[in-house]
Design a protein around this motif. Structure first.
Motif, PDB file in Angstrom:
ATOM      1  N   HIS A   2       0.959  -1.024   0.044  1.00  0.00           N
ATOM      2  CA  HIS A   2      -0.236  -0.286   0.159  1.00  0.00           C
ATOM      3  C   HIS A   2       0.584   1.772   0.188  1.00  0.00           C
ATOM      4  CE1 HIS A   2      -3.439   2.513   0.434  1.00  0.00           C
ATOM      5  NE2 HIS A   2      -2.804   3.083   2.031  1.00  0.00           N
ATOM      6  N   LEU A   3       2.222   1.149   0.751  1.00  0.00           N
ATOM      7  CA  LEU A   3       2.986   2.332   0.745  1.00  0.00           C
ATOM      8  C   LEU A   3       3.361   3.014  -0.241  1.00  0.00           C
ATOM      9  CD1 LEU A   3       3.360   4.609   2.678  1.00  0.00           C
ATOM     10  CD2 LEU A   3       5.493   3.270   3.549  1.00  0.00           C
ATOM     11  N   ASP A   4       3.974   1.613  -1.235  1.00  0.00           N
ATOM     12  CA  ASP A   4       4.820   1.703  -2.640  1.00  0.00           C
ATOM     13  C   ASP A   4       3.985   2.270  -3.104  1.00  0.00           C
ATOM     14  OD1 ASP A   4       6.844   0.791  -1.606  1.00  0.00           O
ATOM     15  OD2 ASP A   4       6.485  -1.418  -2.073  1.00  0.00           O
ATOM     16  N   ALA A   8       3.828   6.028  -5.534  1.00  0.00           N
ATOM     17  CA  ALA A   8       3.878   6.037  -6.384  1.00  0.00           C
ATOM     18  C   ALA A   8       3.010   7.358  -7.365  1.00  0.00           C
ATOM     19  CB  ALA A   8       3.758   4.783  -7.586  1.00  0.00           C
ATOM     20  N   ALA A   9       1.765   7.014  -6.213  1.00  0.00           N
ATOM     21  CA  ALA A   9       0.859   8.355  -7.328  1.00  0.00           C
ATOM     22  C   ALA A   9       1.174   8.918  -6.724  1.00  0.00           C
ATOM     23  CB  ALA A   9      -0.552   7.403  -6.147  1.00  0.00           C
ATOM     24  N   ILE A  10       1.726   9.237  -5.394  1.00  0.00           N
ATOM     25  CA  ILE A  10       2.268  10.995  -5.623  1.00  0.00           C
ATOM     26  C   ILE A  10       3.588  11.412  -6.295  1.00  0.00           C
ATOM     27  CG2 ILE A  10       3.323  12.298  -3.464  1.00  0.00           C
ATOM     28  CD1 ILE A  10       0.652  12.430  -3.099  1.00  0.00           C
ATOM     29  N   ALA A  11       4.837  10.664  -6.670  1.00  0.00           N
ATOM     30  CA  ALA A  11       5.907  10.955  -8.085  1.00  0.00           C
ATOM     31  C   ALA A  11       4.556  11.202  -8.739  1.00  0.00           C
ATOM     32  CB  ALA A  11       6.572   9.592  -7.704  1.00  0.00           C
ATOM     33  N   ASP A  12       3.770  10.801  -9.560  1.00  0.00           N
ATOM     34  CA  ASP A  12       3.587  11.281 -10.280  1.00  0.00           C
ATOM     35  C   ASP A  12       2.254  12.081 -10.780  1.00  0.00           C
ATOM     36  OD1 ASP A  12       2.145  10.282 -12.658  1.00  0.00           O
ATOM     37  OD2 ASP A  12       0.226   9.738 -12.327  1.00  0.00           O
ATOM     38  N   THR A  13       1.120  12.495  -9.349  1.00  0.00           N
ATOM     39  CA  THR A  13       0.535  13.356  -9.394  1.00  0.00           C
ATOM     40  C   THR A  13       0.628  13.728  -7.737  1.00  0.00           C
ATOM     41  OG1 THR A  13      -0.738  13.044 -11.621  1.00  0.00           O
ATOM     42  CG2 THR A  13      -1.573  13.951 -10.413  1.00  0.00           C
ATOM     43  N   PRO A  14       1.107  14.691  -7.452  1.00  0.00           N
ATOM     44  CA  PRO A  14       0.567  15.431  -6.271  1.00  0.00           C
ATOM     45  C   PRO A  14       0.054  16.271  -5.625  1.00  0.00           C
ATOM     46  CG  PRO A  14       2.762  16.354  -6.921  1.00  0.00           C
ATOM     47  CD  PRO A  14       1.921  15.619  -7.891  1.00  0.00           C
ATOM     48  N   ARG A  15      -1.113  16.588  -6.477  1.00  0.00           N
ATOM     49  CA  ARG A  15      -1.991  17.306  -6.656  1.00  0.00           C
ATOM     50  C   ARG A  15      -3.596  16.193  -6.106  1.00  0.00           C
ATOM     51  NH1 ARG A  15       1.802  19.314  -9.739  1.00  0.00           N
ATOM     52  NH2 ARG A  15       0.515  18.170 -11.671  1.00  0.00           N
ATOM     53  N   VAL A  16      -4.379  16.924  -5.626  1.00  0.00           N
ATOM     54  CA  VAL A  16      -6.039  16.196  -5.455  1.00  0.00           C
ATOM     55  C   VAL A  16      -6.635  17.332  -5.631  1.00  0.00           C
ATOM     56  CG1 VAL A  16      -6.183  16.675  -2.984  1.00  0.00           C
ATOM     57  CG2 VAL A  16      -7.498  14.609  -4.360  1.00  0.00           C
ATOM     58  N   VAL A  72      -0.681  17.169  -2.164  1.00  0.00           N
ATOM     59  CA  VAL A  72      -0.643  17.043  -0.946  1.00  0.00           C
ATOM     60  C   VAL A  72       0.832  16.156  -0.349  1.00  0.00           C
ATOM     61  CG1 VAL A  72      -3.486  16.994  -1.179  1.00  0.00           C
ATOM     62  CG2 VAL A  72      -2.229  14.893  -2.691  1.00  0.00           C
ATOM     63  N   ASN A  73       0.476  15.451   0.072  1.00  0.00           N
ATOM     64  CA  ASN A  73       1.462  14.385   0.484  1.00  0.00           C
ATOM     65  C   ASN A  73       1.111  12.844   0.821  1.00  0.00           C
ATOM     66  OD1 ASN A  73       1.025  14.082   3.604  1.00  0.00           O
ATOM     67  ND2 ASN A  73       2.131  15.841   3.670  1.00  0.00           N
ATOM     68  N   ILE A  74       1.949  12.193   0.911  1.00  0.00           N
ATOM     69  CA  ILE A  74       1.611  10.590   0.968  1.00  0.00           C
ATOM     70  C   ILE A  74       0.603  10.110   1.917  1.00  0.00           C
ATOM     71  CG2 ILE A  74       2.262   8.241   1.560  1.00  0.00           C
ATOM     72  CD1 ILE A  74       5.028   9.118  -0.193  1.00  0.00           C
ATOM     73  N   GLY A  75       0.397  11.410   2.994  1.00  0.00           N
ATOM     74  CA  GLY A  75       0.039  10.638   3.935  1.00  0.00           C
ATOM     75  C   GLY A  75      -1.290  11.621   4.007  1.00  0.00           C
ATOM     76  N   HIS A  76      -1.587  12.479   3.325  1.00  0.00           N
ATOM     77  CA  HIS A  76      -2.742  12.707   2.989  1.00  0.00           C
ATOM     78  C   HIS A  76      -3.937  12.438   2.010  1.00  0.00           C
ATOM     79  CE1 HIS A  76      -0.564  17.162   3.464  1.00  0.00           C
ATOM     80  NE2 HIS A  76      -2.317  17.190   4.291  1.00  0.00           N
ATOM     81  N   LEU A  77      -2.646  11.685   0.825  1.00  0.00           N
ATOM     82  CA  LEU A  77      -3.433  10.539   0.000  1.00  0.00           C
ATOM     83  C   LEU A  77      -3.881   9.514   0.478  1.00  0.00           C
ATOM     84  CD1 LEU A  77      -3.657  11.175  -3.012  1.00  0.00           C
ATOM     85  CD2 LEU A  77      -1.959   9.623  -3.683  1.00  0.00           C
ATOM     86  N   ALA A  78      -3.522   9.121   1.721  1.00  0.00           N
ATOM     87  CA  ALA A  78      -3.601   7.632   2.410  1.00  0.00           C
ATOM     88  C   ALA A  78      -5.055   7.418   3.423  1.00  0.00           C
ATOM     89  CB  ALA A  78      -3.186   7.617   3.348  1.00  0.00           C
ATOM     90  N   ASP A  85     -12.761   5.813   1.108  1.00  0.00           N
ATOM     91  CA  ASP A  85     -13.744   4.007   0.696  1.00  0.00           C
ATOM     92  C   ASP A  85     -12.617   3.992  -0.731  1.00  0.00           C
ATOM     93  OD1 ASP A  85     -14.261   1.916   1.429  1.00  0.00           O
ATOM     94  OD2 ASP A  85     -16.373   2.042   0.040  1.00  0.00           O
ATOM     95  N   TYR A  86     -12.313   4.368  -1.412  1.00  0.00           N
ATOM     96  CA  TYR A  86     -11.402   4.009  -2.643  1.00  0.00           C
ATOM     97  C   TYR A  86     -10.519   2.892  -2.100  1.00  0.00           C
ATOM     98  CZ  TYR A  86      -7.870   4.200  -6.251  1.00  0.00           C
ATOM     99  OH  TYR A  86      -6.855   3.278  -6.764  1.00  0.00           O
ATOM    100  N   ARG A  87     -10.602   1.901  -3.203  1.00  0.00           N
ATOM    101  CA  ARG A  87     -10.035   0.376  -2.693  1.00  0.00           C
ATOM    102  C   ARG A  87      -8.664   0.252  -3.448  1.00  0.00           C
ATOM    103  NH1 ARG A  87     -15.565  -2.750  -0.712  1.00  0.00           N
ATOM    104  NH2 ARG A  87     -16.409  -1.116   0.287  1.00  0.00           N
ATOM    105  N   ILE A  88      -7.356  -0.111  -3.242  1.00  0.00           N
ATOM    106  CA  ILE A  88      -6.451  -0.133  -3.815  1.00  0.00           C
ATOM    107  C   ILE A  88      -6.774  -0.953  -5.417  1.00  0.00           C
ATOM    108  CG2 ILE A  88      -4.180  -0.125  -4.655  1.00  0.00           C
ATOM    109  CD1 ILE A  88      -3.779   1.431  -1.577  1.00  0.00           C
TER     110      ILE A  88
END
Length: 136
Positions: A2-4, A8-16, A72-78, A85-88
């Motif tokens: 999940h952390l990886d 990858a999601a933040i590296a691709d797009t650090p915005r929401v 945003v950062n990884i913590g925000h996105l998580a 309720d987003y399911r990876i």
């Protein structure tokens, strides 16, 4: 894993991009505490639907709905993934799926509502307004 995935999601797009209760002044804005607000924008890529206590967005053309974009950062996105309720491993099974849209600040993640909206009021222009709640 999940952390990886989040890295990858933040590296691709650090915005929401947010369009409902996560916007400034709304009841879930605190979930973005510490995120940098880049500004407001309008997107024609989404149509909002009034679900009641919150809106849902579908990737459908509109006259332009208002969004706010945050860095945003990884913590925000998580946290947002949990809230929405987003399911990876099964995005179509959660309440929301996380996909990207274009904004004037660059690509941004947006949460798209998975359930059907046939009986819901469409908002094709402007924004969603939080319903008045009597707390007495």
């Amino acid at each position: 894993m999940h952390l990886d995935y989040l890295r990858a999601a933040i590296a691709d797009t650090p915005r929401v991009a947010v369009y409902g209760t996560l916007k400034q002044g709304f009841n879930n804005a605190h979930w973005l505490n510490g995120a940098r607000r880049l500004g407001s924008d309008t997107t024609r890529a989404l149509t909002l639907y009034d679900i009641g206590p919150y809106p849902g967005a579908k990737r459908q053309p509109s006259k332009g709905v208002s969004i706010e974009v945050y860095e945003v950062n990884i913590g925000h996105l998580a946290q947002l993934d949990r809230l929405e309720d987003y399911r990876i491993n099964a995005p179509a099974q959660g309440e929301y799926d996380r996909q990207q849209i274009a904004t004037r600040f660059g690509r941004a993640w947006v949460y798209l509502y998975n359930p059907g909206v046939a009986s819901k009021r469409a908002i094709c222009e402007g924004g969603w307004e939080m319903p008045y709640t009597d707390h007495d």
